[in-house]
Motif scaffolding. Structure first.
Motif, short mmCIF file in Angstrom:
data_model
loop_
_atom_site.label_atom_id
_atom_site.label_comp_id
_atom_site.label_asym_id
_atom_site.label_seq_id
_atom_site.Cartn_x
_atom_site.Cartn_y
_atom_site.Cartn_z
N LYS A 1 0.86 -1.30 -0.02
CA LYS A 1 -0.08 -0.03 0.12
C LYS A 1 0.76 1.06 -0.10
N LYS A 2 0.30 2.33 -0.39
CA LYS A 2 0.92 3.51 -0.42
C LYS A 2 1.21 4.11 1.28
N THR B 1 -5.12 1.60 -4.48
CA THR B 1 -4.94 1.54 -3.05
C THR B 1 -3.88 0.66 -2.66
N SER B 2 -3.99 -0.67 -3.22
CA SER B 2 -3.09 -1.65 -3.01
C SER B 2 -2.88 -2.43 -3.93
#
Ligand code: GDP
Ligand code: MG
Length: 580
Positions: free
Chosen positions: A221-222, A251-252
């Motif tokens: 993830k970020k 997002t992931s």
């Protein structure tokens, strides 16, 4: 997402056999990109401008496609491999992110050398191979004959071969179906410790290095803090997404997925192809088989005017920043001042620079140690019983050439004059008469193929020969150092030159003559005649005379710099230039 609905594959093809065209058709068929207007020929996956400018596809590009099979939405990740012969190592790493590959062969051209080597890499990695014959729309296509060739070369079952025209789109739907049916999905777990395989990278002026990763285990993830197994350096993910083929932030990333990450990596050289990334604090075993790429060819570059060094260094640094196949090192020479030593992964980058300037790493075997030298100045001046040097070895490669039978003699000659050994050959398709093609393999010094080999191969086979090579270690060799001193003049003539030359004894005369001829052309004429000689030890091996200039000619040739150059040449008081 579950891994079952993911397929990771790449396309193995010789240059011009239609890899980009097929990729475009697949992207269109899956609705990933809009179908292009007729007549528009721009290839989506070759879009990088730099690539265009340089005319070669070095940068691999990758795209994820969504397609529904049996009512289920699948993700097909096309992982593009670098197409050039010098990047076998990188090809091998990007294939490690796949479970299968399309083996694409032009039905009018047949199997080529590079296709064979990449095929072997794919096979060793246990990839599922889907054989595809392209360009069956061409009148010159011979699908049966080429299918037989694929059977004898790759052991392909002819009934497995899909015949297509990437141009018209015919048969491409079968390829899509085969990708889902024949290639196994990746495996991985969301619960395992994070493990991401870095298989490619590119450079972005604003975000730094963008790495392409295939996620093995865990979720990325970020904001995640990750580290490299190879360098142990730590990074934070600032940007994450998939390629479609444009970047789409997500997002992931989940196991089996392929995507990009930006993580404040500043230089391309930090992204090691084949490296494994893990979560900081939760180290994992790296994926097997990783070794960092190392330069195999070197060149020294010096500015004409020493005050230009900062400019030169800056532009070279920019090159190394974006192109991981180039490494740089500062170098200084008493004659030339500050310069740079460039290292290259292979012969690719040399096209625009005269090839006799390049240098391969030699292995010097002393009585008690072995030393690798990548700089001519470090090469021992004398190799004889009196010195401590027992032996000098040079890097060799295993080369393969595929050529129509009628050019076989030319190719044998080419190999012999480039010191090839262990020559072997076999017919690729037996008994098809005049169209028979031969595969020739040999062991050849790397220094022989970084010079004019490739040009000669092409011209002496009327462009029909295909060529590939892989590293094959070091072999003892009878080498001599030709120290060369008139650097000042090389640099005045806007040439960058090595500090000395190491040549095989059998080439001494030829190379000496070549250099002397070159020098006569590039050295500014003087007020007086200047003899130019090349010597090995005390033996003069070549000589030419540079005649005195006429004022009008020189002015035109050397423009505004002539005064400065003339002054400089007086300062060092030359009346004879000797290459010794
Ligand atoms: P790559 O080097 O493998 O990426 O090859 P390209 O996709 O750039 O194709 C090379 C050339 O072959 C281009 O001029 C294409 O238009 C052409 N080409 C590709 N596929 C086909 C095909 O199925 N039929 C015909 N006639 N030409 C094709
Ligand atoms: Mg292409």
């Amino acid at each position: 997402f579950t891994c079952d609905l993911i397929r990771n594959f790449s396309i193995i093809a010789h240059i011009d056999h239609g890899k980009s065209t097929l990729a475009d058709r697949l992207l269109e068929l899956t609705g990933t990109i809009k179908k292009k207007e007729v007549g528009k020929n721009e290839q989506v996956l070759d879009k990088l401008k730099v690539e265009r400018e340089r005319g070669i596809t070095v940068k691999a590009q990758t795209a994820s496609m969504m397609h529904s099979f049996g009512g289920k939405q699948h993700v097909l990740n096309l992982i593009d491999t670098p197409g050039h012969v010098d990047f076998a190592w990188e090809v091998s790493r990007s294939l490690a992110a796949c479970q299968g590959a399309l083996l694409l062969v032009d039905a009018s051209q047949g199997v080529q050398a590079q296709t064979i080597s990449v095929f072997h890499i794919a096979q060793e990695r246990g990839l599922k191979i889907i054989p595809v014959l392209n360009k069956i729309d061409l009148p010159a296509a011979q699908p049966e004959r080429i299918a037989a060739q694929m059977q004898s070369t790759f052991g392909t079952d002819p009934t497995d071969i899909i015949q297509i025209s990437a141009k018209t789109g015919r048969g491409v739907d079968q390829v899509l179906q085969a990708i889902v049916d024949r290639i196994p999905p990746p495996s991985g777990t969301t619960t395992g410790p994070l493990k991401a395989f870095l298989f490619d990278s590119m450079y972005d002026r604003y975000r730094g290095v963008i790495s392409l990763v295939a996620l093995q285990d865990g979720i990325l993830k970020k904001g995640d803090r990750i580290a490299s197994c190879h360098t142990k350096k730590k990074y934070e993910i600032t940007d994450i997404g998939i390629l479609n083929p444009e970047e789409i932030p997500v997002t992931s990333l989940h196991p089996g997925q392929v995507g990009y990450i930006a993580c404040n990596m500043k230089e391309s050289s930090e992204a090691h192809i084949g490296d494994t990334l893990y979560r900081v604090g939760a180290p994992v075993d790296p994926m097997p088989g990783f070794k960092p790429a190392k330069a195999m060819v070197y060149a020294g570059i010096f500015p004409i005017d020493t005050s230009d060094f900062p400019k030169l260094e800056e532009s070279i640094k920019r090159l190394a920043l974006t192109d991981r196949s180039v490494t740089i090192q500062r170098e200084s020479s008493t004659a030339l001042g500050q310069g740079c030593r460039l290292g290259f992964l292979g012969t690719l980058h040399m096209d625009d620079v005269s090839s006799s300037l390049f240098w391969v790493p030699y292995k010097i075997v002393y009585k008690d140690k072995e030393v690798y030298v990548s700089n001519p100045t470090e090469f021992p001046d004398a190799i004889d019983v009196s010195s401590k040097v027992k032996e000098v070895q040079e890097p060799v490669v295993k080369a393969s050439i595929i050529v129509p039978e009628e050019y076989f003699g030319e190719m044998m000659d080419l190999c012999f004059t480039h010191r090839a050994e262990e020559l072997e050959h076999k017919y690729l398709d037996a008994g098809t008469g005049t169209e028979s093609r031969i595969m020739l393999t040999c062991v050849i010094p790397l220094s022989e193929i970084v010079t004019d080999f490739f040009d000669q191969l092409k011209s002496r086979s009327s462009g029909f020969a295909s060529f590939d090579y892989e590293e094959a270690g070091y072999k003892p060799s009878n080498l001599a150092k030709v120290p060369s001193f008139p650097w000042y003049f090389f640099s005045m003539a806007n040439l960058s030159m090595p500090l000395a030359l190491v040549v095989h004894r059998s080439h001494e005369d030829a190379i000496g003559k070549l250099w002397v001829k070159k020098l006569v052309k590039v050295i500014p004429r003087q007020m007086f005649e200047v003899p130019i000689q090349a010597a090995v030890g005390k033996k003069i091996i070549a000589r030419e005379t540079l005649s005195a200039y006429r004022a009008d000619v020189t002015a035109g040739l050397y423009g505004g710099h002539v005064e400065r150059k003339m002054k400089a040449s007086k300062e060092i008081g030359i009346d004879t230039l000797v290459l010794t």
